[in-house]
Motif scaffolding. Structure first.
Motif, short mmCIF file in Angstrom:
data_model
loop_
_atom_site.label_atom_id
_atom_site.label_comp_id
_atom_site.label_asym_id
_atom_site.label_seq_id
_atom_site.Cartn_x
_atom_site.Cartn_y
_atom_site.Cartn_z
N GLY A 37 -43.14 -20.27 -59.95
CA GLY A 37 -43.36 -21.59 -60.53
C GLY A 37 -44.78 -22.03 -60.20
N THR A 39 -45.64 -24.66 -58.41
CA THR A 39 -45.78 -25.30 -57.10
C THR A 39 -46.42 -24.42 -56.03
N ASP A 67 -35.94 -14.95 -57.84
CA ASP A 67 -35.40 -14.80 -59.20
C ASP A 67 -36.34 -14.06 -60.12
N GLY A 130 -39.27 -24.13 -54.51
CA GLY A 130 -39.71 -25.28 -55.29
C GLY A 130 -38.43 -25.97 -55.72
N ILE A 131 -38.54 -26.92 -56.60
CA ILE A 131 -37.33 -27.56 -57.13
C ILE A 131 -37.54 -27.85 -58.61
N ASN A 163 -40.60 -24.80 -68.26
CA ASN A 163 -41.35 -23.56 -68.00
C ASN A 163 -42.27 -23.19 -69.16
C1 GLP Z 1 -38.66 -22.22 -62.00
C2 GLP Z 1 -38.35 -21.34 -60.81
C3 GLP Z 1 -38.04 -22.15 -59.59
C4 GLP Z 1 -39.07 -23.23 -59.40
C5 GLP Z 1 -39.02 -24.17 -60.57
C6 GLP Z 1 -40.01 -25.31 -60.46
O1 GLP Z 1 -37.54 -22.57 -62.72
N1 GLP Z 1 -37.29 -20.42 -61.05
O2 GLP Z 1 -37.96 -21.30 -58.45
O3 GLP Z 1 -38.85 -23.93 -58.21
O4 GLP Z 1 -39.34 -23.41 -61.72
O5 GLP Z 1 -41.21 -24.97 -61.08
P1 GLP Z 1 -42.57 -25.68 -60.86
O6 GLP Z 1 -43.00 -25.32 -59.47
O7 GLP Z 1 -43.49 -25.07 -61.88
O8 GLP Z 1 -42.35 -27.11 -61.04
#
Ligand code: GLP
Length: 243
Positions: A37, A39, A67, A130-131, A163
């Motif tokens: 992600g 983050t 993942d 991350g979340i 995403n």
């Molecule tokens: C994806 C990943 C997560 C990640 C989330 C948040 O879905 N599988 O592991 O925490 O995105 O993404 P970002 O950090 O871009 O907000």
């Protein structure tokens, strides 16, 4: 839950880097649970800079990613395997035989069973998370049981849209609709959990994770039961906290 509220993304990344490096320095053969992600991008950059400048070694470190998208080859520029190589591994002295990212193709049932065994054999010292804006951790979407282990996931439309905004050149039709993810039970088995949440888009999920009753509707709320969780949250993501 230990909650650290910081000013912004940069400060969150610096703080997270301190915590990651403490684990790596205290246990040079630690097992790191890693996340993708947007983050952790700055955190990984700081880890690369530290390795270059201070020589912190990863030669005996093992890594286990949360993942992977279903249907993407490791060499696909949007695969999480590719992301990890580009953002972190290529510039560390980590042994690529010690790097583990779930495979998003082939015999998925077998792959999930192997990954669960791998995690059972290699307890994770620190799991970085991350979340999602809907409260997902890894790719454990709302509704995922707390006792889930590595499994194939159908992504929620909101996750696909989130995403596509940052990756896949904005092309929603290119984002896979499925993924393979460690389950919530795998994540809960890590000795220590470090979650970073930044930006106002995470504020609702952060409030639910910390202040509302635990529920599978908000997967990150499972962390309320973990004995060693550190949450690094910037002011925007913390803006809905009331306590
Ligand atoms: C994806 C990943 C997560 C990640 C989330 C948040 O879905 N599988 O592991 O925490 O995105 O993404 P970002 O950090 O871009 O907000």
């Amino acid at each position: 839950m230990k909650i650290i509220i910081v000013k912004d993304y940069e400060e969150a990344s610096q703080k997270a880097c301190e915590i990651m490096l403490e684990v790596v320095k205290n246990k040079p053969n630690a097992n790191l649970g890693l996340a993708t992600g947007s983050t952790p991008v700055r955190l990984y950059e700081l880890m690369r800079e530290d390795h270059k400048k201070n020589g912190t070694s990863y030669k005996d470190i093992k890594s286990f990613n949360l993942d992977e998208y279903f249907g993407l080859e490791q060499s696909h520029p949007q695969s999480y395997h590719y992301f990890m190589c580009k953002n972190l591994f290529n510039e560390l002295d980590i042994n690529m035989n010690n790097v583990h990212v779930p495979k998003g193709n082939g015999n998925i049932d077998e792959e999930c069973a192997n990954y669960n065994q791998l995690l059972a054999d290699n307890p994770i010292d620190i799991q970085l998370l991350g979340i999602g804006s809907n409260g997902h951790i890894g790719f454990n979407e709302p509704g995922t049981p707390f006792d889930s282990v590595t499994h194939k996931v159908d992504l929620k439309q909101s996750t696909i849209e989130d995403n596509a905004r940052l990756f896949f050149n904005g092309k929603i039709e290119d984002v896979p609709t499925q993924a393979v993810s460690m389950g919530i039970a795998n994540i809960m088995q890590a000795k220590k959990v470090l979650l970073i949440a930044c930006g106002s888009g995470k504020a609702t999920a952060v409030k639910g994770m910390i202040e509302d009753p635990k529920t599978t509707d908000l997967p990150a709320s499972a962390l309320q039961d973990h004995s060693d969780v550190t949450l690094i949250i910037d002011e925007a993501a913390a803006s809905l906290l009331t306590k």
